[in-house]
Design an enzyme around this catalytic site. Sequence first.
Site, short mmCIF file in Angstrom:
data_model
loop_
_atom_site.label_atom_id
_atom_site.label_comp_id
_atom_site.label_asym_id
_atom_site.label_seq_id
_atom_site.Cartn_x
_atom_site.Cartn_y
_atom_site.Cartn_z
N LYS A 121 0.84 -1.20 0.00
CA LYS A 121 0.00 0.00 0.00
C LYS A 121 0.88 1.25 0.00
O LYS A 121 0.66 2.18 -0.77
CB LYS A 121 -0.93 -0.02 1.22
CG LYS A 121 -1.83 1.17 1.26
CD LYS A 121 -2.86 1.11 2.37
CE LYS A 121 -3.61 2.43 2.39
NZ LYS A 121 -4.58 2.52 3.45
N GLU A 129 10.55 -4.88 4.28
CA GLU A 129 10.60 -6.29 3.88
C GLU A 129 10.26 -6.43 2.39
O GLU A 129 10.95 -7.12 1.63
CB GLU A 129 9.58 -7.12 4.70
CG GLU A 129 9.89 -7.23 6.17
CD GLU A 129 9.21 -6.17 7.00
OE1 GLU A 129 8.95 -5.05 6.48
OE2 GLU A 129 8.92 -6.44 8.18
N GLY A 169 -4.94 -1.71 4.63
CA GLY A 169 -4.09 -2.84 4.24
C GLY A 169 -4.76 -4.19 4.45
O GLY A 169 -4.78 -5.04 3.56
N ARG A 170 -5.35 -4.41 5.62
CA ARG A 170 -5.93 -5.73 5.90
C ARG A 170 -7.32 -5.90 5.28
O ARG A 170 -7.99 -6.91 5.52
CB ARG A 170 -5.94 -6.01 7.40
CG ARG A 170 -6.64 -4.97 8.23
CD ARG A 170 -6.35 -5.12 9.71
NE ARG A 170 -6.82 -3.98 10.49
CZ ARG A 170 -6.14 -2.86 10.63
NH1 ARG A 170 -4.97 -2.70 10.06
NH2 ARG A 170 -6.65 -1.88 11.36
N GLU A 204 -5.18 -7.02 14.49
CA GLU A 204 -4.64 -5.71 14.11
C GLU A 204 -5.76 -4.67 14.15
O GLU A 204 -5.53 -3.50 14.43
CB GLU A 204 -3.98 -5.75 12.73
CG GLU A 204 -3.12 -4.53 12.44
CD GLU A 204 -2.22 -4.67 11.22
OE1 GLU A 204 -1.05 -5.06 11.37
OE2 GLU A 204 -2.69 -4.40 10.10
N HIS A 255 -6.52 -33.96 16.78
CA HIS A 255 -5.47 -34.84 17.29
C HIS A 255 -4.31 -34.05 17.87
O HIS A 255 -3.22 -34.59 18.07
CB HIS A 255 -5.00 -35.78 16.17
CG HIS A 255 -6.12 -36.60 15.62
ND1 HIS A 255 -6.53 -37.79 16.18
CD2 HIS A 255 -6.97 -36.35 14.59
CE1 HIS A 255 -7.57 -38.27 15.50
NE2 HIS A 255 -7.87 -37.41 14.53
N LYS A 284 9.02 -1.08 14.58
CA LYS A 284 9.60 -0.72 13.28
C LYS A 284 10.61 0.40 13.47
O LYS A 284 11.70 0.38 12.91
CB LYS A 284 8.50 -0.18 12.33
CG LYS A 284 7.74 -1.22 11.55
CD LYS A 284 6.88 -0.48 10.50
CE LYS A 284 5.63 -1.26 10.16
NZ LYS A 284 4.70 -0.52 9.32
O1 F6P Z 1 2.95 -3.35 9.80
C1 F6P Z 1 1.58 -3.39 9.61
C2 F6P Z 1 1.16 -3.04 8.23
O2 F6P Z 1 1.08 -1.65 8.10
C3 F6P Z 1 -0.16 -3.70 7.87
O3 F6P Z 1 -1.25 -3.02 8.34
C4 F6P Z 1 -0.06 -3.78 6.39
O4 F6P Z 1 -0.98 -4.68 5.89
C5 F6P Z 1 1.37 -4.20 6.23
O5 F6P Z 1 2.06 -3.50 7.24
C6 F6P Z 1 2.00 -3.96 4.90
O6 F6P Z 1 2.00 -2.60 4.54
P1 F6P Z 1 2.19 -2.16 3.04
O7 F6P Z 1 1.09 -2.75 2.24
O8 F6P Z 1 2.16 -0.67 3.04
O9 F6P Z 1 3.52 -2.69 2.57
#
Ligand code: F6P
Length: 521
Positions: free
Chosen positions: A204, A210, A263-264, A349, A380, A494
């Site tokens: 987003k 990452e 995002g979610r 979240e 199980h 972060k």
């Molecule tokens: O660290 C949390 C978060 O902001 C989530 O809410 C989001 O889905 C994810 O990181 C990834 O963010 P982005 O889509 O901006 O890379």
Amino acid sequence: MTDPIQAAWQTLRTLDQPKLPQLFDDTGRVAAMSGRIEWPGVDDGAADGPQDNANGITFDWSKTHLNEEFLAAFEELARACDFTGQRERLFNAEPINITEGRAATHTAMRGAGEPSKVEEADALLRRMGILVNAIHDGALGEMRYLIHIGIGGSALGPALAVDALTRDLAKVDVHVVSNIDGVALEQAFAACDPATTLIAVASKTFTTIETMTNAASALAWLSDNGVEDPSGRVVALTASPEKAVEWGVDETRVLPFPESVGGRYSLWSSIGFPVAMAIGMEEFQQFLNGALAVDTHFAQYDGRDNLCLRAAFADQYYARLRGCQTRACFAYDERLALLPDYLQQLEMESNGKQVTVTGEPVDGPTAPITWGGVGTDAQHAVFQLLHQGTHLVPVDFIASIAPGDMLDPAHHQILLTNCFAQGAALMAGGNMSADGTDPARAFPGDRPSATMLCDDLDAAALGALIAFHEHRTFANAVLMQINPFDQFGVELGKKMANDIAAGGGDFDPSTKALLEQAGLG
Ligand code: F6P
């Protein structure tokens, strides 16, 4: 004057606690506490038996402790919290994410809500459809593999939907990579041929460390393996299109989505690109249609008749009145193996908060810890605790009447029988010893569960299941008066990682020692 929200909670706290088996003395209970959400059926031409033209999900909340008194009191609480007003603000794209001054317009992506947002979403999805179809038609050459790089909401939804919907046949072999641990990316490289691999960079913000690190390594892998124009193989999925262009993606392969889609909640937007690549745009539309059916239901019904709100009543009952700190979800369907991971982000979240919308400390627990697995495997492994442990864990069961496999029907029959038997056993309890007195073989019973029974687990049903949980999460937030659409809780860690990377920050002795030991201090 008493605060009506406090008054409603006060009433809820004073009600007598019912016992589950006795609730079924009311012969109308199953019908009263079950409901269906349906969408127009699609006849695929195949004779699927009794579930041909499958088009709905039954939501059975009868094995929860909600009785008439609790339902009425929770309806009072919903009124006091202005549930209908909050829902209207959600669908009208008002800035209900007050801490960030934003609307939450994910429902517009499936066609529900404020008309200009729906129109904008429709145009964006049409643009995505054009690119998906062009790639399927060979516009970028033969593309057999897709490495989708994203994290959190930019990965969990695509991973779930691709895994659930393409077990038998996928138009493109999708590999979702989220973790910065290079092992994850190397595993995807090992499974793909660089000559026929497309890279989707899903973020987003287009700044997440990452994702951007993994994306750079994926480009290097293409280049190292003889791909002349690695950037020409990238599709960017983002709410920050200018950053994607700056990073080197050609505008024609940047698929934007609105900032107001969280995002979610972004699986319905261009973040769903790998899903559309794997199942095709027509099926992706079915996925959206299933979600839209839940939006329509959620917008239309009030009180207990609103199945998402009713589920939230039960969630609040167990969290705030019975002290349950967790809720478990067991899908009796291998295709939903990733659903608990998805729900963890959606619920924890969104609702793992400590202050209300007015900044006051909350006056009770917020999101329970969401966990789960697949049946029958989980029986199980962890069901011992559910049946005889000291924790009270409300359980959700999810299953599909139509099987996902083509093997001997015995497989699916055993699967479903076990699913239903677990809910019955949790509720009934008993003693398995010969004389019925051995405490080690005693089952207390009176343990709650809810069941979501899909006619079939197709794209529409998956869309509906996810949208149901989104609205359930929102309804819970309204009842707790919290904002489910921000996530400041992820920021401090972060920042500290960035401080370390920049060689700064003043850390505690334990952290310093760990950094030194790892050669990072
Ligand atoms: O660290 C949390 C978060 O902001 C989530 O809410 C989001 O889905 C994810 O990181 C990834 O963010 P982005 O889509 O901006 O890379």
